[in-house]
Motif scaffolding. Structure first.
Motif, PDB file in Angstrom:
ATOM      1  N   UNK A 117     -15.944  25.100 -18.535  1.00  0.00           N
ATOM      2  CA  UNK A 117     -17.193  25.390 -19.231  1.00  0.00           C
ATOM      3  C   UNK A 117     -17.442  24.268 -20.234  1.00  0.00           C
ATOM      4  N   UNK A 118     -18.674  23.822 -20.333  1.00  0.00           N
ATOM      5  CA  UNK A 118     -19.013  22.748 -21.260  1.00  0.00           C
ATOM      6  C   UNK A 118     -18.562  23.107 -22.677  1.00  0.00           C
ATOM      7  N   UNK A 119     -17.930  22.161 -23.358  1.00  0.00           N
ATOM      8  CA  UNK A 119     -17.352  22.430 -24.676  1.00  0.00           C
ATOM      9  C   UNK A 119     -18.402  22.855 -25.698  1.00  0.00           C
ATOM     10  N   UNK A 120     -19.606  22.295 -25.602  1.00  0.00           N
ATOM     11  CA  UNK A 120     -20.665  22.693 -26.532  1.00  0.00           C
ATOM     12  C   UNK A 120     -21.097  24.136 -26.280  1.00  0.00           C
ATOM     13  N   UNK A 121     -21.082  24.536 -25.014  1.00  0.00           N
ATOM     14  CA  UNK A 121     -21.411  25.922 -24.681  1.00  0.00           C
ATOM     15  C   UNK A 121     -20.352  26.868 -25.230  1.00  0.00           C
ATOM     16  N   UNK A 122     -19.086  26.467 -25.134  1.00  0.00           N
ATOM     17  CA  UNK A 122     -18.002  27.289 -25.679  1.00  0.00           C
ATOM     18  C   UNK A 122     -18.167  27.457 -27.186  1.00  0.00           C
ATOM     19  N   UNK A 123     -18.470  26.372 -27.872  1.00  0.00           N
ATOM     20  CA  UNK A 123     -18.661  26.439 -29.323  1.00  0.00           C
ATOM     21  C   UNK A 123     -19.830  27.358 -29.673  1.00  0.00           C
ATOM     22  N   UNK A 124     -20.902  27.255 -28.921  1.00  0.00           N
ATOM     23  CA  UNK A 124     -22.080  28.089 -29.198  1.00  0.00           C
ATOM     24  C   UNK A 124     -21.795  29.558 -28.885  1.00  0.00           C
ATOM     25  N   UNK A 125     -21.027  29.801 -27.822  1.00  0.00           N
ATOM     26  CA  UNK A 125     -20.632  31.167 -27.470  1.00  0.00           C
ATOM     27  C   UNK A 125     -19.786  31.766 -28.588  1.00  0.00           C
ATOM     28  N   UNK A 126     -18.821  30.982 -29.060  1.00  0.00           N
ATOM     29  CA  UNK A 126     -17.965  31.437 -30.154  1.00  0.00           C
ATOM     30  C   UNK A 126     -18.794  31.769 -31.391  1.00  0.00           C
TER      31      UNK A 126
END
Length: 271
Positions: free
Chosen positions: A84-93
């Motif tokens: 999963x794209x790292x920016x997406x992970x950060x935004x999900x978190x």
């Protein structure tokens, strides 16, 4: 005719029946016989590497982990990966933190649990179902392949709209497993089949959940476990008894793959 057999773990090889919890000796024996007969055995699971049961790991040549996010060999060497794209992970978190929602984050090797009730530190990993050990996940370096959380059905459209680059697959009850859009068990298996020059029609697969559907509908024989998701039982032609009823072995005997074994009766239904 058949060369490769793909197995989901939870609900397929691993029983959650309280009277027969876990992986039985009969299941281990079945895998040993299939390996000895020369079949290529593949784990195809939502679990990460650390969560593969040690009792069955030696019988598999390839491992599809994180719902198709990672494909690796028996040594754990990655052959293909779709994080999963790292920016997406950060935004999900950040979204979960703002909404006080708990979730699970899975790397290739480990599952991390984020709890919002203040009982535990933000990240911890669960060690083989025995004890909790605390360890922070480094979101800047660790590739994330799967996110898991509980969602009400009416909230699902909003989450899908907010994260269009993710796919949300129902995992039972209110539980959803979340991956990159191009990562699923079926795609990962086809990458492996192409590399091995094995045709889908030469493949058998067993599974019980919606994350198995892409595999089961596309191989030579895709068998849904009788205890599986209702959608699979409606849509697929081959249904086999649960693992506690030795359903996998019965079906393989019925197909002539295991001859002279314990079970002779036909146990799958074909519409």
């Amino acid at each position: 005719m058949y060369k490769l057999i793909s197995f989901d773990i939870d609900g397929t090889l691993f029983s959650y029946d309280p009277h027969a919890y876990g992986i039985s000796k009969a299941t281990v024996s079945l895998l040993e016989r299939l390996q000895s007969a020369g079949y290529i055995l593949v784990v195809n699971t939502g679990r990460c590497w650390r969560d593969i049961p040690a009792t069955i790991a030696p019988y598999f040549t390839y491992f599809i982990l994180n719902n198709g996010g990672v494909l690796c060999n028996a040594k754990g060497e990655t052959l293909s990966a779709i994080p999963i794209d790292s920016k997406t992970v950060q935004r999900f978190f950040q979204t979960c933190e703002r909404m006080s929602k708990s979730f699970i984050l899975k790397t290739k090797y480990q599952s991390y649990y984020y709890c919002n009730d203040g009982t535990y530190p933000p990240y911890l990993f669960y060690d083989n179902g025995v004890n909790f050990q605390y360890e922070a996940a480094d979101l800047t370096t660790d590739a994330v392949y799967t996110l898991c959380m509980e969602l009400e059905e009416e909230d699902l459209p909003q989450w899908r709209q907010s994260f269009p680059d993710l796919v949300f697959v129902h995992g039972g009850y209110r539980y959803y497993e979340i991956n990159a859009c191009t990562a699923d068990k079926g795609n990962a298996l086809f990458v492996l089949l192409e590399a091995l020059q094995i045709k889908p029609k030469e493949t058998i697969a067993f599974g019980d959940g919606m994350n198995d559907y892409a595999v089961l509908r596309s191989v030579g024989i895709g068998a849904a476990m009788k205890n599986g998701h209702p959608y699979l039982l409606r849509e697929l032609e081959v249904i086999c008894d649960s693992v506690t009823e030795n359903g996998i072995e019965k079906l393989l005997v019925n197909l002539g793959i295991l001859e002279g074994m314990l079970f002779k009766e036909a146990v799958h239904q074909t519409r």
